[in-house]
Design an enzyme around this catalytic site. Structure first.
Site, PDB file in Angstrom:
ATOM      1  N   THR A 202       0.823  -1.208   0.000  1.00 40.06           N
ATOM      2  CA  THR A 202       0.000   0.000   0.000  1.00 40.06           C
ATOM      3  C   THR A 202       0.859   1.261   0.000  1.00 40.06           C
ATOM      4  OG1 THR A 202      -1.710  -1.133   1.275  1.00 40.06           O
ATOM      5  CG2 THR A 202      -1.926   1.228   1.088  1.00 40.06           C
ATOM      6  N   ARG A 230     -10.600 -10.211  -4.204  1.00 38.02           N
ATOM      7  CA  ARG A 230     -10.353  -9.820  -2.822  1.00 38.02           C
ATOM      8  C   ARG A 230     -10.164  -8.307  -2.732  1.00 38.02           C
ATOM      9  NH1 ARG A 230      -6.011  -6.934  -0.019  1.00 38.02           N
ATOM     10  NH2 ARG A 230      -6.126  -7.553   2.178  1.00 38.02           N
ATOM     11  N   VAL A 231     -10.812  -7.689  -1.757  1.00 37.84           N
ATOM     12  CA  VAL A 231     -10.672  -6.252  -1.505  1.00 37.84           C
ATOM     13  C   VAL A 231     -10.304  -6.074  -0.036  1.00 37.84           C
ATOM     14  CG1 VAL A 231     -11.868  -4.025  -1.420  1.00 37.84           C
ATOM     15  CG2 VAL A 231     -12.325  -5.628  -3.297  1.00 37.84           C
ATOM     16  N   GLY A 232      -9.288  -5.269   0.211  1.00 40.70           N
ATOM     17  CA  GLY A 232      -8.853  -5.027   1.582  1.00 40.70           C
ATOM     18  C   GLY A 232      -9.362  -3.717   2.136  1.00 40.70           C
ATOM     19  N   ASP A 233      -8.547  -3.095   2.964  1.00 41.16           N
ATOM     20  CA  ASP A 233      -8.979  -1.882   3.653  1.00 41.16           C
ATOM     21  C   ASP A 233      -8.882  -0.624   2.823  1.00 41.16           C
ATOM     22  OD1 ASP A 233      -6.153  -0.316   4.663  1.00 41.16           O
ATOM     23  OD2 ASP A 233      -5.983  -2.398   4.085  1.00 41.16           O
ATOM     24  N   THR A 253      -1.558   1.477   6.302  1.00 40.90           N
ATOM     25  CA  THR A 253      -0.944   0.416   5.502  1.00 40.90           C
ATOM     26  C   THR A 253      -0.757  -0.797   6.396  1.00 40.90           C
ATOM     27  OG1 THR A 253       1.051  -0.233   4.266  1.00 40.90           O
ATOM     28  CG2 THR A 253       1.345   1.383   6.014  1.00 40.90           C
ATOM     29  N   HIS A 255      -1.740  -5.180   7.134  1.00 37.93           N
ATOM     30  CA  HIS A 255      -2.597  -6.334   6.887  1.00 37.93           C
ATOM     31  C   HIS A 255      -4.042  -5.873   6.768  1.00 37.93           C
ATOM     32  CE1 HIS A 255      -4.714 -10.179   8.151  1.00 37.93           C
ATOM     33  NE2 HIS A 255      -4.046 -10.518   7.057  1.00 37.93           N
ATOM     34  N   GLY A 256      -4.561  -5.902   5.548  1.00 37.16           N
ATOM     35  CA  GLY A 256      -5.844  -5.282   5.248  1.00 37.16           C
ATOM     36  C   GLY A 256      -7.011  -5.812   6.050  1.00 37.16           C
TER      37      GLY A 256
END
Length: 342
Positions: A202, A230-233, A253, A255-256
């Protein structure tokens, strides 16, 4: 600039880097009154220790991005313009996990997320799981300014990009040989240890402009070998970042999935609202995520007085801050360099 190590704030048993105010209380101006000293802070992602052969390139990359954002501010541009320019510069740099240089999903493809937010009126825009877009942060800003929505994803985001005249680039333009090899290594490691935490990525920026407005932007290619879709934060306001002129701005930034579960960005600003310093707020938010979920990451924050902080619980986080014509840059704990900006 204050530079701290393990034990700063809430005594995190981790790597912590802090940047704090570089002006005395008497030099501060009332937020929103205009004629503020502009500030921009960027990060290039929290993760494992950067290899020696890449360290200088990464350092130069975040320095260029911060300088680009600061130049926008000193020329009278808005905080929103500054964070967009800074993050776009990082997206264009193949050393970082965003835009060109994004990590690859399980099928060897690039899927990217980005978000941007103005602290002036809380307007925001985001995109997720987008493909073949050189600068997702610019598309996120178009979502903010040209639609009634906050987030577009996948096919809908692609159709919107085309309608806005944003060109689709060949996927090969976004894929680097280093990321292909990274995916191969990750597949081998995951076969041996499927529960290991993946490398983190990120990029992001926060800024304060001369009018006293703040903004943030965050962009990512996600985590290597992720499932398709997959979509993170990063595209989620409150997790990947937040901006509010009444408090400040933050970009995250790490671990999402962990960041999403604790709403890391808004949690950090909540601590600021409760009276903690930026360093204390960052340490408290990151410490909570680590203690509850073993999640590692980092944050950059600034407030409307122009103070800023950069902290992380991972092994390293590339970052840079520009203020008062000075550029502060770091990658690992205790290696901050300060130079004059032209």
């Amino acid at each position: 600039m204050f530079q701290g190590g393990p034990g700063l704030g809430v005594r995190l048993p981790s790597h912590v880097q802090g940047g704090s105010r570089s002006c005395s209380p008497g030099e501060r101006r009332r937020p929103g009154s205009g004629d503020m000293n502009p500030v921009v802070v960027v990060h290039g992602g929290a993760g494992g220790r950067v290899s020696q052969d890449r360290e200088e390139r990464v350092r130069q990359g975040v320095a260029r991005a911060a300088a680009a954002g600061y130049r926008v501010l000193t020329e009278g541009g808005s905080a929103l313009d500054a964070v967009e320019s800074a993050v776009a510069a990082l997206e264009d740099d193949p050393e970082f996990d965003a835009g060109c240089g994004s990590v690859l999903n399980v099928n060897g493809e690039v899927e990217m997320d980005a978000s941007i937010m103005s602290g002036k009126d809380l307007s925001s825009g985001a995109v997720s799981a987008v493909r073949r877009i050189a600068n997702p942060v610019r598309l996120a800003r178009l979502v903010m300014e040209k639609t009634p929505h906050c987030l577009l994803t996948g096919l809908g985001a692609a159709e919107f990009a085309a309608a806005m005249g944003v060109p689709a680039v060949p996927e090969e333009q976004l894929v680097t040989e280093r990321r292909r090899k990274h995916l191969e290594r990750e597949k081998q490691k995951e076969a041996q240890n499927p529960d290991q935490q993946k490398d983190l990525g990120t990029v992001g920026a926060v800024a304060l402009d001369a009018k006293g407005d703040v903004a943030y932007a965050t962009s990512t290619g996600g985590i290597v070998n992720k499932m398709v879709g997959r979509v993170g934060d990063t595209p989620c306001v409150g997790s990947g970042g937040y901006a509010d002129n009444a408090i400040g701005a933050v970009s995250t930034t790490g671990h999402g999935e962990s960041i999403l579960k604790v709403n890391l960005a808004r949690l950090a600003l909540f601590h600021v609202e409760r009276g903690k310093t930026l360093d204390e707020a960052a340490a408290a938010a990151l410490g909570y995520m680590k203690s509850k979920l073993q999640g590692l990451g980092g944050v950059i924050l600034l407030n409307t007085a122009g103070d800023w902080a950069a902290q992380w619980t991972s092994e390293s986080m590339a970052w840079a801050a520009a203020k008062d014509s000075k550029l502060h840059v770091g990658v690992n704990l205790g290696d901050t360099r300060v130079t004059d900006l032209p």
